[in-house]
Design a protein around this motif. Structure first.
Motif, PDB file in Angstrom:
ATOM      1  N   VAL A   1       0.681  -0.702  -0.177  1.00 45.60           N
ATOM      2  CA  VAL A   1       0.130   0.089   0.050  1.00 45.60           C
ATOM      3  C   VAL A   1       0.578   0.723   0.217  1.00 45.60           C
ATOM      4  N   LEU A   2       1.893   1.624   0.697  1.00 47.74           N
ATOM      5  CA  LEU A   2       3.010   2.307   1.125  1.00 47.74           C
ATOM      6  C   LEU A   2       3.887   2.453  -0.024  1.00 47.74           C
ATOM      7  N   GLY A   3       3.746   0.875  -0.289  1.00 47.82           N
ATOM      8  CA  GLY A   3       5.174   1.373  -1.849  1.00 47.82           C
ATOM      9  C   GLY A   3       6.941   1.195  -1.255  1.00 47.82           C
ATOM     10  N   THR A   4       6.750   0.795   0.028  1.00 50.46           N
ATOM     11  CA  THR A   4       7.928   0.284   0.927  1.00 50.46           C
ATOM     12  C   THR A   4       9.262  -0.731  -0.100  1.00 50.46           C
ATOM     13  N   LYS A   5      10.169  -0.679  -0.863  1.00 47.38           N
ATOM     14  CA  LYS A   5      11.199  -1.292  -2.240  1.00 47.38           C
ATOM     15  C   LYS A   5      11.100  -1.954  -1.429  1.00 47.38           C
ATOM     16  N   VAL A   6      11.815  -1.795  -0.092  1.00 51.78           N
ATOM     17  CA  VAL A   6      12.938  -2.684   0.479  1.00 51.78           C
ATOM     18  C   VAL A   6      12.461  -3.203   1.821  1.00 51.78           C
ATOM     19  N   ILE A   7      12.540  -4.386   2.593  1.00 47.83           N
ATOM     20  CA  ILE A   7      12.704  -4.657   3.674  1.00 47.83           C
ATOM     21  C   ILE A   7      13.334  -4.910   4.539  1.00 47.83           C
ATOM     22  N   MET A   8      14.051  -4.877   5.089  1.00 47.71           N
ATOM     23  CA  MET A   8      15.229  -5.296   6.393  1.00 47.71           C
ATOM     24  C   MET A   8      15.080  -5.796   8.135  1.00 47.71           C
ATOM     25  N   VAL A   9      15.225  -6.485   7.478  1.00 48.10           N
ATOM     26  CA  VAL A   9      15.625  -7.493   9.557  1.00 48.10           C
ATOM     27  C   VAL A   9      16.676  -7.263   9.552  1.00 48.10           C
ATOM     28  N   LEU A  10      16.274  -6.049  10.926  1.00 45.93           N
ATOM     29  CA  LEU A  10      17.800  -6.341  11.739  1.00 45.93           C
ATOM     30  C   LEU A  10      17.878  -6.340  12.876  1.00 45.93           C
ATOM     31  N   GLY A  11      19.130  -7.251  12.730  1.00 48.43           N
ATOM     32  CA  GLY A  11      19.305  -7.577  14.801  1.00 48.43           C
ATOM     33  C   GLY A  11      20.081  -7.008  14.950  1.00 48.43           C
ATOM     34  N   HIS A  12      21.239  -7.246  16.293  1.00 48.29           N
ATOM     35  CA  HIS A  12      21.760  -6.061  16.510  1.00 48.29           C
ATOM     36  C   HIS A  12      23.169  -7.226  18.080  1.00 48.29           C
ATOM     37  N   THR A  13      24.005  -6.191  17.838  1.00 51.51           N
ATOM     38  CA  THR A  13      24.881  -7.434  18.548  1.00 51.51           C
ATOM     39  C   THR A  13      24.547  -7.303  20.083  1.00 51.51           C
ATOM     40  N   SER A  14      25.193  -8.517  20.947  1.00 48.82           N
ATOM     41  CA  SER A  14      24.792  -8.349  22.363  1.00 48.82           C
ATOM     42  C   SER A  14      23.145  -8.333  22.169  1.00 48.82           C
ATOM     43  N   CYS A  15      22.065  -9.067  21.842  1.00 47.86           N
ATOM     44  CA  CYS A  15      20.700  -9.125  21.728  1.00 47.86           C
ATOM     45  C   CYS A  15      20.035  -9.439  22.799  1.00 47.86           C
ATOM     46  N   GLY A  16      19.569  -9.151  23.411  1.00 52.38           N
ATOM     47  CA  GLY A  16      19.364  -9.664  25.138  1.00 52.38           C
ATOM     48  C   GLY A  16      17.929 -10.982  25.318  1.00 52.38           C
ATOM     49  N   ALA A  17      17.235 -10.700  23.786  1.00 48.64           N
ATOM     50  CA  ALA A  17      15.966 -11.571  23.602  1.00 48.64           C
ATOM     51  C   ALA A  17      16.967 -12.622  22.906  1.00 48.64           C
ATOM     52  N   VAL A  18      17.775 -12.814  21.973  1.00 51.21           N
ATOM     53  CA  VAL A  18      18.267 -13.779  21.351  1.00 51.21           C
ATOM     54  C   VAL A  18      19.122 -14.554  22.396  1.00 51.21           C
TER      55      VAL A  18
ATOM     56  N   ALA B   1       8.218 -10.352  -8.989  1.00 48.46           N
ATOM     57  CA  ALA B   1       7.911  -9.584  -9.224  1.00 48.46           C
ATOM     58  C   ALA B   1       9.682  -8.322  -9.605  1.00 48.46           C
ATOM     59  N   GLY B   2      10.129  -8.098  -8.621  1.00 47.02           N
ATOM     60  CA  GLY B   2      11.668  -7.714  -8.338  1.00 47.02           C
ATOM     61  C   GLY B   2      11.149  -6.106  -8.183  1.00 47.02           C
ATOM     62  N   LYS B   3       9.479  -5.677  -7.314  1.00 50.02           N
ATOM     63  CA  LYS B   3       8.971  -4.993  -6.570  1.00 50.02           C
ATOM     64  C   LYS B   3      10.077  -4.370  -5.925  1.00 50.02           C
ATOM     65  N   LEU B   4      10.499  -5.881  -5.061  1.00 49.79           N
ATOM     66  CA  LEU B   4      10.526  -5.727  -3.667  1.00 49.79           C
ATOM     67  C   LEU B   4      11.912  -6.419  -3.001  1.00 49.79           C
ATOM     68  N   ARG B   5      13.177  -5.879  -2.783  1.00 47.78           N
ATOM     69  CA  ARG B   5      13.961  -6.906  -1.557  1.00 47.78           C
ATOM     70  C   ARG B   5      13.873  -7.281  -0.420  1.00 47.78           C
ATOM     71  N   ILE B   6      13.782  -8.127   0.267  1.00 52.35           N
ATOM     72  CA  ILE B   6      14.156  -8.694   1.401  1.00 52.35           C
ATOM     73  C   ILE B   6      15.385  -8.412   1.904  1.00 52.35           C
ATOM     74  N   VAL B   7      16.531  -8.188   3.494  1.00 49.54           N
ATOM     75  CA  VAL B   7      17.652  -8.703   2.757  1.00 49.54           C
ATOM     76  C   VAL B   7      17.600  -8.165   4.322  1.00 49.54           C
ATOM     77  N   GLY B   8      18.489  -8.892   4.911  1.00 44.37           N
ATOM     78  CA  GLY B   8      19.354  -9.170   6.595  1.00 44.37           C
ATOM     79  C   GLY B   8      20.410  -8.111   6.902  1.00 44.37           C
ATOM     80  N   ALA B   9      20.751  -7.819   8.008  1.00 45.37           N
ATOM     81  CA  ALA B   9      21.294  -7.561   8.405  1.00 45.37           C
ATOM     82  C   ALA B   9      21.549  -7.083   9.928  1.00 45.37           C
ATOM     83  N   TYR B  10      22.716  -6.466  10.442  1.00 44.61           N
ATOM     84  CA  TYR B  10      22.622  -6.330  12.150  1.00 44.61           C
ATOM     85  C   TYR B  10      23.612  -5.389  12.156  1.00 44.61           C
ATOM     86  N   TYR B  11      23.326  -4.621  13.917  1.00 41.66           N
ATOM     87  CA  TYR B  11      23.784  -3.775  13.926  1.00 41.66           C
ATOM     88  C   TYR B  11      25.141  -3.653  15.120  1.00 41.66           C
ATOM     89  N   ASP B  12      25.736  -3.205  14.677  1.00 41.38           N
ATOM     90  CA  ASP B  12      27.271  -3.314  15.756  1.00 41.38           C
ATOM     91  C   ASP B  12      26.751  -2.503  16.441  1.00 41.38           C
TER      92      ASP B  12
END
Ligand code: ZN
Length: 229
Positions: free
Chosen positions: A124-141, A209-220
């Motif tokens: 609906v809003l047109g986001t072109k990329v979704i990033m799953v963003l973890g991080h170091t020292s994550c308490g939940a992990v 369809a090439g309209k969206l990328r879904i990527v992963g990353a973590y924040y140091d």
């Protein structure tokens, strides 16, 4: 009540489908940036993080364009991030209000409501990329790793975090290598990227369809750098 809240409620209240969602999009989304590609959106995120890491943030007047933003929103990227107070996506990617569509939950995993939100952001809003963003020292992990190692149960609804994150983290518990907790951070990100990429019908079709990328990353945490995984 925000635009998204009103629209989601409207969607469910009257059983609207894709056609109606598209009409909401035309009413809500701003026309700008329609030509942006998923690759360009990802580059824009990472360029913002580079500014953040080097301490060269853009100067912003947050009161500017406030009135204009009542006309709609067109965020170029969505973030599925952790609730951790030390990882603030708008700051980490040096973006202004209206640029990022953010879902946060401790452990940055996909929930039904989070998935619906990300679908709304993309379709609906047109986001072109979704990033799953973890991080170091994550308490939940770390709590999930600990619970899997010791077999303990966390109190209250906190236990639900472990239950949700277990399938993504459990496989790497059987592998060897340094820094189990950080490997679990990466495994959790990757599991949730895979989940989003295969979610039908909206996200998987947009990816195909090439309209969206879904990527992963973590924040140091020590450096502020976002590292793709
Ligand atoms: Zn965390």
């Amino acid at each position: 009540m925000c635009n998204v809240c009103l629209s989601r409620r409207g969607l469910f209240a009257v059983g609207m489908g894709a056609v109606a969602a598209a009409s909401i999009a035309s009413a809500q989304a701003q026309p700008a940036r329609s030509a942006e590609t998923p690759d360009a959106a990802l580059a824009r995120l990472m360029e913002g993080n580079a500014r953040y890491v080097s301490g060269q943030l853009k100067e912003r007047d947050f009161s500017a364009n406030r009135a204009a933003r009542t006309q709609g929103q067109a965020p170029f990227a969505a973030i599925l991030g952790c609730a951790d107070s030390r990882v603030a996506p708008e700051l980490a990617f040096d973006q202004a209000p209206g640029e990022l569509f953010i879902v946060r939950v401790a452990g940055n995993f996909v929930t039904p409501e989070g998935l619906g939100s990300l679908e709304f952001g993309a379709a609906v809003l047109g986001t072109k990329v979704i990033m799953v963003l973890g991080h170091t020292s994550c308490g939940a992990v770390n709590a999930t790793v600990d619970a899997l190692q010791k077999g303990n149960t966390l109190p209250g609804h906190i236990a639900g975090l472990v239950t949700a994150m277990k399938p993504g983290i459990e496989p790497i518990m059987k592998t060897t290598g340094p820094d189990l907790q950080q490997r679990a951070v990466v495994a959790n990100v990757q599991a949730n990227v895979r989940r989003l990429q295969t979610e039908k019908p909206i996200l998987s079709e947009m990816v195909a369809a090439g309209k969206l990328r879904i990527v992963g990353a973590y924040y140091d945490l020590p450096t502020g750098k976002v590292i793709m995984v």
